[in-house]
Design a protein around this motif. Structure first.
Motif, PDB file in Angstrom:
ATOM      1  N   CYS A  75       0.787  -1.130   0.016  1.00  0.00           N
ATOM      2  CA  CYS A  75       0.103   0.093  -0.042  1.00  0.00           C
ATOM      3  C   CYS A  75       0.976   1.246   0.130  1.00  0.00           C
ATOM      4  CB  CYS A  75      -0.895  -0.128   1.194  1.00  0.00           C
ATOM      5  SG  CYS A  75      -2.342  -1.206   1.253  1.00  0.00           S
ATOM      6  N   VAL A 104      -4.048   5.118   0.508  1.00  0.00           N
ATOM      7  CA  VAL A 104      -4.167   3.801  -0.050  1.00  0.00           C
ATOM      8  C   VAL A 104      -4.797   2.904   0.791  1.00  0.00           C
ATOM      9  CG1 VAL A 104      -3.299   1.819  -1.345  1.00  0.00           C
ATOM     10  CG2 VAL A 104      -2.680   4.090  -1.951  1.00  0.00           C
ATOM     11  N   GLU A 105      -5.929   2.087   0.283  1.00  0.00           N
ATOM     12  CA  GLU A 105      -6.271   0.985   1.192  1.00  0.00           C
ATOM     13  C   GLU A 105      -6.314  -0.316   0.318  1.00  0.00           C
ATOM     14  OE1 GLU A 105      -9.593   3.282   4.055  1.00  0.00           O
ATOM     15  OE2 GLU A 105     -10.127   2.320   2.420  1.00  0.00           O
ATOM     16  N   ASP A 107      -7.826  -4.430   0.377  1.00  0.00           N
ATOM     17  CA  ASP A 107      -8.709  -5.643   0.921  1.00  0.00           C
ATOM     18  C   ASP A 107      -8.030  -6.994   0.693  1.00  0.00           C
ATOM     19  OD1 ASP A 107     -10.506  -3.597   1.483  1.00  0.00           O
ATOM     20  OD2 ASP A 107     -11.684  -3.950  -0.301  1.00  0.00           O
ATOM     21  N   ALA A 125      -8.939  -6.016  -4.061  1.00  0.00           N
ATOM     22  CA  ALA A 125      -9.233  -4.837  -4.406  1.00  0.00           C
ATOM     23  C   ALA A 125      -8.163  -3.547  -3.522  1.00  0.00           C
ATOM     24  CB  ALA A 125     -10.544  -4.424  -4.013  1.00  0.00           C
ATOM     25  N   ARG A 127      -7.901   0.849  -3.131  1.00  0.00           N
ATOM     26  CA  ARG A 127      -8.343   2.183  -3.599  1.00  0.00           C
ATOM     27  C   ARG A 127      -7.288   3.176  -3.195  1.00  0.00           C
ATOM     28  NH1 ARG A 127     -11.435  -1.227  -1.258  1.00  0.00           N
ATOM     29  NH2 ARG A 127     -10.905  -0.700   0.949  1.00  0.00           N
ATOM     30  N   GLN A 129      -7.245   6.882  -2.785  1.00  0.00           N
ATOM     31  CA  GLN A 129      -8.104   8.240  -2.448  1.00  0.00           C
ATOM     32  C   GLN A 129      -7.045   9.282  -2.490  1.00  0.00           C
ATOM     33  OE1 GLN A 129      -9.523   7.123   1.471  1.00  0.00           O
ATOM     34  NE2 GLN A 129     -10.900   5.673   0.581  1.00  0.00           N
ATOM     35  N   GLN A 160      -2.475  -2.855 -11.801  1.00  0.00           N
ATOM     36  CA  GLN A 160      -3.468  -3.186 -12.513  1.00  0.00           C
ATOM     37  C   GLN A 160      -3.460  -3.975 -13.731  1.00  0.00           C
ATOM     38  OE1 GLN A 160      -6.187  -0.431 -13.836  1.00  0.00           O
ATOM     39  NE2 GLN A 160      -5.859   0.910 -11.877  1.00  0.00           N
TER      40      GLN A 160
END
Length: 170
Positions: A75, A104-105, A107, A125, A127, A129, A160
């Motif tokens: 992360c 950044v997170e 899961d 996943a 994320r 932000q 990605q």
């Protein structure tokens, strides 16, 4: 005086245009001296870093989580790459950042890495932000900055697209 990314990158861009192989680099990290009898901690050294980093096992794996975990470092790598890319792209675009915050997170279902059933191993996943405001631009410039930085972020694009990982034992 503000550093000019364009000025610093110009000779590199010229060199890479004339010799594309010069643009190929290898980043590195390695474990560092640490007590190998401790199953919950390791030390790693990243290329270019002045100090080693203590890494701990996640509490969800029975570890103490008293230092960053490998997932935390992933992360952090995405967070750092995204922020630095935003800063460089803004500089190249002549935009002055007023505020910038990146979080950044990720899961993870820990059952996968514990070998429990069919739960997948790895992040399911992530994320990113980003809060950014500019001194000399509005929403359209922010949107263009974000699109360009996302497209140029090495760690983000790697995550990605996925990347083959080869495990080598001597």
């Amino acid at each position: 005086m503000m550093t000019s990314v364009r000025e610093l990158q110009a000779p590199l861009r010229d060199r890479y245009k004339g010799d594309p192989s010069a643009a190929l680099v290898v980043d590195r990290a390695a474990t560092a001296d640490h007590d190998v009898t401790d199953p919950f901690h390791a030390s790693v050294s990243a290329q270019g870093a002045a100090n080693t980093m203590l890494v701990a096992t996640h509490r969800g794996h029975g570890g103490p989580h008293d230092a960053a975990t490998p997932g935390d470092l992933l992360c952090a790598a995405l967070c750092a790459c995204h922020e630095l890319t935003l800063r460089m792209v803004a500089n190249l675009m002549g935009l002055e950042i007023d505020t910038l915050e990146v979080r950044v997170e990720g899961d993870v279902d820990l059952r996968g890495s514990l070998g429990m059933g069919t739960a997948p191993v790895g992040f399911q996943a992530m994320r990113v932000q980003t809060k950014v405001s500019l001194r000399n631009g509005g929403p359209s410039e922010v949107a263009r900055l974000m699109r360009t930085a996302e497209a140029c972020c090495v760690v983000g694009q790697t995550l990605q697209a996925g990347v083959p990982v080869e495990h080598i034992s001597p």
